[in-house]
Motif scaffolding. Structure first.
Motif, PDB file in Angstrom:
ATOM      1  N   LEU A  84      85.949  92.102 -48.560  1.00  0.00           N
ATOM      2  CA  LEU A  84      84.656  91.774 -47.971  1.00  0.00           C
ATOM      3  C   LEU A  84      84.786  91.167 -46.575  1.00  0.00           C
ATOM      4  CD1 LEU A  84      81.626  91.871 -48.730  1.00  0.00           C
ATOM      5  CD2 LEU A  84      81.807  89.456 -49.346  1.00  0.00           C
ATOM      6  N   ASP A  85      85.983  90.665 -46.244  1.00  0.00           N
ATOM      7  CA  ASP A  85      86.140  90.084 -44.905  1.00  0.00           C
ATOM      8  C   ASP A  85      86.682  91.116 -43.926  1.00  0.00           C
ATOM      9  OD1 ASP A  85      88.585  90.166 -46.191  1.00  0.00           O
ATOM     10  OD2 ASP A  85      89.245  88.189 -45.527  1.00  0.00           O
ATOM     11  N   ARG A  86      86.289  90.978 -42.684  1.00  0.00           N
ATOM     12  CA  ARG A  86      86.683  91.918 -41.634  1.00  0.00           C
ATOM     13  C   ARG A  86      86.937  91.168 -40.338  1.00  0.00           C
ATOM     14  NH1 ARG A  86      87.102  95.026 -45.178  1.00  0.00           N
ATOM     15  NH2 ARG A  86      86.340  97.165 -45.362  1.00  0.00           N
ATOM     16  N   ALA A  92      85.392  79.744 -54.933  1.00  0.00           N
ATOM     17  CA  ALA A  92      86.258  80.578 -55.760  1.00  0.00           C
ATOM     18  C   ALA A  92      86.206  80.124 -57.218  1.00  0.00           C
ATOM     19  CB  ALA A  92      87.689  80.529 -55.236  1.00  0.00           C
ATOM     20  N   PRO A  93      86.760  80.926 -58.155  1.00  0.00           N
ATOM     21  CA  PRO A  93      86.733  80.539 -59.584  1.00  0.00           C
ATOM     22  C   PRO A  93      87.378  79.190 -59.885  1.00  0.00           C
ATOM     23  CG  PRO A  93      87.287  82.858 -59.351  1.00  0.00           C
ATOM     24  CD  PRO A  93      87.270  82.293 -57.974  1.00  0.00           C
ATOM     25  N   ASP A  94      88.374  78.765 -59.076  1.00  0.00           N
ATOM     26  CA  ASP A  94      89.026  77.469 -59.338  1.00  0.00           C
ATOM     27  C   ASP A  94      88.322  76.303 -58.649  1.00  0.00           C
ATOM     28  OD1 ASP A  94      89.627  77.904 -56.692  1.00  0.00           O
ATOM     29  OD2 ASP A  94      91.807  77.754 -56.913  1.00  0.00           O
ATOM     30  N   GLY A  95      87.175  76.561 -58.042  1.00  0.00           N
ATOM     31  CA  GLY A  95      86.412  75.517 -57.396  1.00  0.00           C
ATOM     32  C   GLY A  95      86.729  75.313 -55.931  1.00  0.00           C
ATOM     33  N   SER A  96      87.778  75.983 -55.430  1.00  0.00           N
ATOM     34  CA  SER A  96      88.121  75.842 -54.017  1.00  0.00           C
ATOM     35  C   SER A  96      87.161  76.657 -53.160  1.00  0.00           C
ATOM     36  CB  SER A  96      89.563  76.295 -53.767  1.00  0.00           C
ATOM     37  OG  SER A  96      89.704  77.672 -54.074  1.00  0.00           O
ATOM     38  N   ILE A  97      87.116  76.323 -51.882  1.00  0.00           N
ATOM     39  CA  ILE A  97      86.246  77.022 -50.946  1.00  0.00           C
ATOM     40  C   ILE A  97      87.095  77.950 -50.076  1.00  0.00           C
ATOM     41  CG2 ILE A  97      84.543  76.808 -49.107  1.00  0.00           C
ATOM     42  CD1 ILE A  97      83.615  75.736 -51.812  1.00  0.00           C
ATOM     43  N   LEU A 154      80.554  91.975 -56.662  1.00  0.00           N
ATOM     44  CA  LEU A 154      81.605  91.180 -56.030  1.00  0.00           C
ATOM     45  C   LEU A 154      82.556  90.623 -57.084  1.00  0.00           C
ATOM     46  CD1 LEU A 154      79.737  89.104 -53.276  1.00  0.00           C
ATOM     47  CD2 LEU A 154      81.254  91.050 -52.947  1.00  0.00           C
ATOM     48  N   GLU A 155      83.809  90.459 -56.657  1.00  0.00           N
ATOM     49  CA  GLU A 155      84.826  89.960 -57.580  1.00  0.00           C
ATOM     50  C   GLU A 155      85.922  89.251 -56.797  1.00  0.00           C
ATOM     51  OE1 GLU A 155      88.090  92.213 -60.250  1.00  0.00           O
ATOM     52  OE2 GLU A 155      86.007  92.671 -60.808  1.00  0.00           O
ATOM     53  N   PHE A 156      86.296  88.058 -57.280  1.00  0.00           N
ATOM     54  CA  PHE A 156      87.449  87.357 -56.714  1.00  0.00           C
ATOM     55  C   PHE A 156      88.716  87.827 -57.427  1.00  0.00           C
ATOM     56  CE2 PHE A 156      84.790  83.888 -54.828  1.00  0.00           C
ATOM     57  CZ  PHE A 156      85.436  83.833 -53.599  1.00  0.00           C
ATOM     58  N   GLN A 157      89.766  88.079 -56.651  1.00  0.00           N
ATOM     59  CA  GLN A 157      91.074  88.425 -57.212  1.00  0.00           C
ATOM     60  C   GLN A 157      92.120  87.502 -56.594  1.00  0.00           C
ATOM     61  OE1 GLN A 157      91.784  92.593 -56.467  1.00  0.00           O
ATOM     62  NE2 GLN A 157      90.168  93.277 -57.881  1.00  0.00           N
ATOM     63  N   GLN A 158      93.031  87.035 -57.436  1.00  0.00           N
ATOM     64  CA  GLN A 158      94.097  86.184 -56.919  1.00  0.00           C
ATOM     65  C   GLN A 158      95.003  87.000 -56.000  1.00  0.00           C
ATOM     66  OE1 GLN A 158      95.794  84.495 -60.551  1.00  0.00           O
ATOM     67  NE2 GLN A 158      94.767  82.546 -60.096  1.00  0.00           N
ATOM     68  N   SER A 159      95.454  86.355 -54.899  1.00  0.00           N
ATOM     69  CA  SER A 159      96.273  87.062 -53.916  1.00  0.00           C
ATOM     70  C   SER A 159      97.293  86.117 -53.291  1.00  0.00           C
ATOM     71  CB  SER A 159      95.376  87.641 -52.816  1.00  0.00           C
ATOM     72  OG  SER A 159      96.146  88.171 -51.768  1.00  0.00           O
ATOM     73  N   ASN A 160      98.556  86.533 -53.358  1.00  0.00           N
ATOM     74  CA  ASN A 160      99.599  85.723 -52.718  1.00  0.00           C
ATOM     75  C   ASN A 160      99.734  86.047 -51.235  1.00  0.00           C
ATOM     76  OD1 ASN A 160     100.834  88.210 -52.789  1.00  0.00           O
ATOM     77  ND2 ASN A 160     102.325  87.673 -54.374  1.00  0.00           N
ATOM     78  N   LYS A 161      98.905  86.994 -50.772  1.00  0.00           N
ATOM     79  CA  LYS A 161      98.924  87.336 -49.346  1.00  0.00           C
ATOM     80  C   LYS A 161      97.914  86.511 -48.558  1.00  0.00           C
ATOM     81  CE  LYS A 161     100.357  92.145 -50.105  1.00  0.00           C
ATOM     82  NZ  LYS A 161     100.016  93.569 -49.894  1.00  0.00           N
ATOM     83  N   LEU A 196      88.363  88.065 -51.759  1.00  0.00           N
ATOM     84  CA  LEU A 196      87.009  88.394 -52.191  1.00  0.00           C
ATOM     85  C   LEU A 196      86.773  89.876 -51.916  1.00  0.00           C
ATOM     86  CD1 LEU A 196      84.273  87.672 -53.299  1.00  0.00           C
ATOM     87  CD2 LEU A 196      83.609  86.825 -51.030  1.00  0.00           C
ATOM     88  N   LYS A 197      86.499  90.644 -52.982  1.00  0.00           N
ATOM     89  CA  LYS A 197      86.366  92.095 -52.853  1.00  0.00           C
ATOM     90  C   LYS A 197      85.012  92.570 -53.380  1.00  0.00           C
ATOM     91  CE  LYS A 197      91.281  93.095 -52.863  1.00  0.00           C
ATOM     92  NZ  LYS A 197      92.307  94.079 -53.231  1.00  0.00           N
ATOM     93  N   TYR A 198      84.509  93.641 -52.759  1.00  0.00           N
ATOM     94  CA  TYR A 198      83.282  94.253 -53.255  1.00  0.00           C
ATOM     95  C   TYR A 198      83.609  95.627 -53.826  1.00  0.00           C
ATOM     96  CZ  TYR A 198      83.051  97.059 -48.924  1.00  0.00           C
ATOM     97  OH  TYR A 198      83.316  97.918 -47.896  1.00  0.00           O
TER      98      TYR A 198
END
Length: 628
Positions: free
Chosen positions: A264-266, A281-286, A318-325, A332-334
């Motif tokens: 979702l970000d560009r 995010a799901p863990d409460g972080s922004i 929309l869906e949050f996915q964990q990412s080590n990158k 955040l993906k659509y």
């Protein structure tokens, strides 16, 4: 007097002769100024310089000169009417020289034609073409310039007939392709060139010398130069998208279809602080765009605003996915669904059609005519219906007006009727052709007459009802293609005697077949058959002579009968009072009769809501200038 078709004088010739006269005069003048002579020589040199573009010697044409003394008009052959009544729209065959027909169509269809398809003479060395009633062959030193002159006159009018978004297709081969391309660029404008279709007309030519030529071309121009609008003018290929991308399913599959993920970000978009904000995010972080944990203007933003992101989470887009990158640990993906857009509205995925045509060969055109004409070939090298049907279908209008002014065997007419049957369209056609060797009456008309009545096939007839190019992507998703094929077969079940599947040239096809002896179903349509006639310009009663021919032009221009138009024609003063206005919406009236109407008569027409259209001023105004 014998007609002289020598090259006509043009503006360049006149300019050169004028400069030559000035040079001759200056050189003989004892007080002549050498500076003037040098400048005239420079002008002469500039005029003689080769310019970019098409330069040819213009030739006179009998049918063009004929209109200096005679005005073309149409007369109807009522014995050739086709009336089926299901549609009020009327199709037309115009018999006569196509330059005369175009002259009249300019009066009735100026900027009204949506698609023009023509298959002009190719001017091959062996066959040549007919010019001023003579065959132009390879020994004629003006072979190419005569062909260009012949085409130029007709294409200039064709451009005037095209609507704002009109499309023109022209079949051609190597003999005149380069001349036609330059001519089209000159008349229509290089910016209106869309593409050059490469059509593989046959699969082999074992008797060829050196290299076998198995292709022809179809030049395509769009009258609208705004390329941004072309995707709405041209129909898009709904079978052409990357199916392998849509590989995920969720609980919305039945209504939205499969989907793929996208970030979702560009970066690099038009930056705005309002689109650079934190999302929980799901863990409460922004999380912020570009994997940030805080607000920084690094040029990255979200594609969606706050309200739409809230809507996206609530509706499963929309869906949050964990990412080590990502520094913040989240991406955040659509979801890009196949059947809906990112607002949840239904969407048909598509892509532009390609300019390569390999699915139909020229022999199919001959087989189609043989199937209608007792296994005989009444016309050499007719174009296949499938080819013209494909080209016409590229116009994204189901009520398009189609014109073919090199109609030949009438393939374009059948293509339009078939396409209407296929997609429920209400397109109409105008076919202009001469009657050389009885073509118009014995082939063009009879072909369409057979379609209207139904006919028994004298050989097998095939029709492609589905095809898809096989690619790595489509092979990986073959189950999707097979599902489409089954739907096509189910939809056409009972229409054909046999439906077969085959793979040809890396393309999977579904073909409907009618065997020999099959009674083909009738196609419902209406048609009128007009022939060219003439009114002499020196007629002592020119206005009335032209008025007698107005009805045909009104019906041609509206593609409806005068009755269905709720219209009437008034030529005499006595008819003004007698005319019953009940049910009449418009009256085509002789100009001088309109002027002489009394106030009471005008008021009667006005109160009845009748529109008065001056005739012949609206159709023959130019011809009558200086006559009255």
């Amino acid at each position: 007097m014998e007609f002289n078709e020598r090259p006509e004088l043009n503006e360049r010739d006149k300019a050169l002769k004028y400069v030559s006269r000035l040079l001759d005069k200056a050189s003989k003048d004892p007080k002549g100024n050498q500076k003037d002579i040098n400048e005239l020589l420079e002008v002469q040199k500039l005029i003689n310089q080769k310019k970019y573009g098409l330069v040819w010697e213009e030739h006179a044409e009998k049918v063009d000169k004929e209109m200096e003394t005679k005005i073309p008009v149409f007369i109807e052959d009522k014995n050739k009417r086709i009336d089926n009544g299901e549609s009020k729209k009327i199709n037309f065959i115009l018999e006569g020289d196509n330059l005369h027909s175009l002259y009249l169509l300019e009066k009735t269809h100026n900027h009204k034609i949506d698609v023009i398809y023509i298959d002009p003479p190719y001017n091959t060395e062996n066959e040549g073409f007919t010019y001023n009633d003579k065959k132009v062959d390879k020994n004629d030193g003006y072979r190419h310039s005569k062909w260009i002159s012949f085409m130029q006159r007709r294409l200039v009018v064709a451009k005037k007939l095209l609507s704002r978004d009109g499309i023109i297709f022209i079949s051609i081969d190597d003999n005149e392709y380069q001349n036609l391309k330059l001519l089209m660029d000159e008349i229509f404008g290089e910016e209106k060139f869309v593409t050059n279709f490469i059509w593989r007309r046959k699969t082999g030519a074992s008797d060829a010398k050196g290299i076998a030529t198995i292709t022809e071309y179809v030049l395509c121009y769009c009258n609208n130069p705004n390329k941004k609008e072309w995707n709405s003018i041209f129909k898009q290929n709904e079978q052409s998208y990357d199916e392998k991308r849509y590989r995920y399913k969720d609980k919305y599959y039945n209504e939205r279809g499969p989907f793929y993920y996208d970030n979702l970000d560009r970066g690099g978009l038009n930056y705005s602080d309002s689109m650079n904000f934190g999302v929980k995010a799901p863990d409460g972080s922004i999380v912020y765009p570009n994997g940030r944990t805080s607000f920084v203007n690094d040029g990255w933003i979200w594609k969606w605003g706050k309200d739409k992101i809230k809507w996206g989470f609530e509706n499963g887009f929309l869906e949050f996915q964990q990412s080590n990158k990502k520094a913040n640990g989240w991406a955040l993906k659509y979801k890009n669904y196949l059947n809906v857009d990112n607002s949840g509205k239904l969407k048909v995925r598509s892509a532009p059609f390609k300019n390569l045509i390999t699915s139909v060969i020229n022999q199919a055109g001959t087989n189609e005519l043989k199937g209608m004409f007792e296994n005989k070939t009444p016309f050499s090298n007719p174009k296949p219906v499938e080819l013209i049907q494909f080209l016409v279908s590229l116009c994204n209008k189901k009520d398009a007006r189609i014109l073919d002014f090199f109609a030949g065997s009438g393939t374009t007419g059948q293509a339009v009727l078939n396409l209407n049957n296929k997609d429920g369209g209400n397109r109409t056609f105008i076919l202009a052709t001469n009657n050389e060797n009885g073509i118009a009456e014995n082939i063009t008309y009879k072909r369409l007459k057979k379609l209207s009545e139904g006919y028994t096939t004298s050989r097998k007839i095939s029709e492609i009802i589905f095809q898809k190019k096989l690619t790595i992507s489509s092979l990986k998703n073959m189950n999707v293609t097979l599902d489409k094929i089954e739907k096509v077969i189910k939809k056409n079940n009972g229409k054909y005697q046999k439906i077969v599947k085959k793979i040809s040239d890396n393309t999977i096809q579904v073909i409907g077949e009618y065997s020999k002896g099959t009674l083909m179903p009738q196609i419902q349509f209406n048609m009128r058959y007009y022939k060219t006639d003439f009114v002499r310009r020196d007629s002592g009663n020119l206005e009335m002579d032209l008025l007698r021919n107005v009805k045909k032009l009104i019906e041609l221009g509206n593609e409806m009968s005068i009755k269905d138009l709720h219209a009437a024609i008034v030529s005499r003063q006595s008819e003004v009072k007698k005319l019953n206005l009940r049910g009449i919406k418009r009256v085509y009236m002789r100009g001088r009769v309109h002027i002489m109407m009394s106030p009471d008569e005008k008021n009667r027409y006005y109160l009845s809501g009748v529109q008065i259209i001056d005739v012949p001023e609206s159709l023959f105004g130019e011809e009558l200038q200086g006559w009255i």
